[in-house]
Design an enzyme around this catalytic site. Structure first.
Site, PDB file in Angstrom:
ATOM      1  N   GLY A  57       9.182   3.849  -5.420  1.00 22.97           N
ATOM      2  CA  GLY A  57       8.628   5.204  -5.498  1.00 22.97           C
ATOM      3  C   GLY A  57       8.193   5.692  -4.111  1.00 22.97           C
ATOM      4  CG  ASP A  58       5.257   3.544  -2.170  1.00 24.00           C
ATOM      5  OD1 ASP A  58       4.696   4.365  -2.904  1.00 24.00           O
ATOM      6  OD2 ASP A  58       4.930   2.341  -2.109  1.00 24.00           O
ATOM      7  CE1 TYR A  76       0.409  -5.448  -2.681  1.00 24.14           C
ATOM      8  CE2 TYR A  76       0.608  -5.607  -5.064  1.00 24.14           C
ATOM      9  CZ  TYR A  76       1.154  -5.279  -3.838  1.00 24.14           C
ATOM     10  OH  TYR A  76       2.419  -4.786  -3.764  1.00 24.14           O
ATOM     11  N   GLY A 119       0.866  -1.183   0.000  1.00 24.26           N
ATOM     12  CA  GLY A 119       0.000   0.000   0.000  1.00 24.26           C
ATOM     13  C   GLY A 119       0.894   1.221   0.000  1.00 24.26           C
ATOM     14  N   GLY A 163      17.826   9.379 -12.490  1.00 22.06           N
ATOM     15  CA  GLY A 163      17.775  10.284 -11.347  1.00 22.06           C
ATOM     16  C   GLY A 163      16.439  10.981 -11.231  1.00 22.06           C
ATOM     17  CE  LYS A 199       8.290   9.309  -8.498  1.00 23.34           C
ATOM     18  NZ  LYS A 199       7.503   8.322  -7.780  1.00 23.34           N
ATOM     19  CG  ASN A 227       1.984   6.020  -6.271  1.00 27.68           C
ATOM     20  OD1 ASN A 227       3.108   5.711  -6.692  1.00 27.68           O
ATOM     21  ND2 ASN A 227       1.717   6.147  -4.990  1.00 27.68           N
TER      22      ASN A 227
END
Ligand code: KDG
Length: 307
Positions: free
Chosen positions: A248-249, A80, A24, A222, A217, A163
């Protein structure tokens, strides 16, 4: 959500057993920030089931305050399943694809709605972090995000990670509208291209002039941040990628950690890269971030040491 991840790479059709973990996007950011030493509250809704118990216990064990997460007696905790990362191979041994299967429609979290989250809880910190995943779970979730991003007295700095999740069929316009109403936006260059047809960081900034800061991103290349009239690009360290899930989180958590500490834009990006590297090199959604002292020492290295 509860995340079920196989012990070994391979297509889902051939997986015999799964290890239970947690996943999550927002809770990943919360756990990583807490592990990096910040005071964090996570707000959601989970079922009155064993999965809800496990999720709350795990997130609380990272040091996150879960006291504002009610149990829904009528709906289950979201779940999931996914393959064990991009190195997944097919049963025949050839290259495979990352597969994700959500069981989240009708879950407790998908029933989140404006009346179920108190602004005084959501706005109690210095930063409120939201994502385009929650906004796509249901119409009531989208309404909740609009309410929480209302520009009213008392609103903290609102951070938004776009996201993009193709499986969720997010509405590109809804995501753009939400992003425009926030103060800090994280978006992948690939996400901006897929959702909005934008090519490169400057095009993203041009389409998102409102937020005080926009972070684009760029994968292994980078990231670039626009903020305070500056444009700062920082390369990512080269790492051996095990799985992209959660990177990413972790990046958002690293950036936010450095922002909370008042560090300059370049160091915010470096902290983001460091925590992303910690997540990229493990199979699960969450990695243990380096200690603050270790992260500071790594972030202080010059660019040449990163390649
Ligand atoms: O960012 C990692 C997430 O993708 C994962 O933990 C699950 O939130 C998730 C989602 O909906 O994909």
């Amino acid at each position: 959500m509860i995340a079920f991840v196989p012990d070994r790479p391979g297509a889902l059709a051939g997986v015999g057993g799964f290890r239970r973990g947690i996943g999550g996007a927002e809770s990943n950011v919360a756990c990583t920030l807490a592990r990096a030493g910040h005071r964090v509250r996570w707000i959601s809704r989970v079922g009155a089931d064993g999965f809800g118990d496990h999720l709350l216990a795990e997130i609380a064990a990272s040091g996150v305050d879960v006291s504002a997460v009610p149990r829904d007696p009528h709906r289950p905790t979201g779940v999931y399943f996914r393959t064990a990362g991009e190195r997944a191979t097919t049963l025949a041994g050839g290259p495979g694809h990352a597969e994700v299967v959500y069981y989240r429609a009708g879950s407790a979290a998908s029933a989140l709605a404006p009346g179920l989250v108190r602004r005084r809880d959501a706005w109690s910190g210095r930063i409120l972090h939201l994502t385009g995943i929650t906004s796509a779970l249901s119409a009531t979730c989208l309404a909740l995000l609009h309410r929480l991003t209302d520009r009213q007295a008392g609103r903290p700095l609102v951070s938004f990670d776009v996201n993009h999740r193709p499986a969720l069929r997010q509405d590109p316009e809804a995501l753009l509208g939400l992003a425009r109403g926030c103060d800090l936006v994280f978006v992948g260059e690939d996400e901006a291209a897929a959702l909005w047809g934008l090519a490169g960081p400057d095009a993203v900034r041009a389409a998102l002039p409102e937020p005080a800061a926009v972070v684009v991103k760029q994968g292994a290349a980078g990231a670039t941040v626009f903020g305070g009239g500056e444009r700062v690009a920082v390369p990512a360290p080269a790492v051996e990628v095990v799985a992209h899930v959660g990177a990413g989180d972790a990046f958002a958590a690293g950036y936010l950690s450095a922002a909370l500490r008042g560090l300059p834009l370049a160091l915010r990006l470096r902290h983001g890269h460091l925590l992303a590297a910690a997540a990229l090199t493990v199979p699960g959604d969450l990695a243990v971030p380096p200690s603050r002292a270790h992260a500071d020492a790594l972030a202080a290295l010059d660019d040449a040491a990163w390649g």
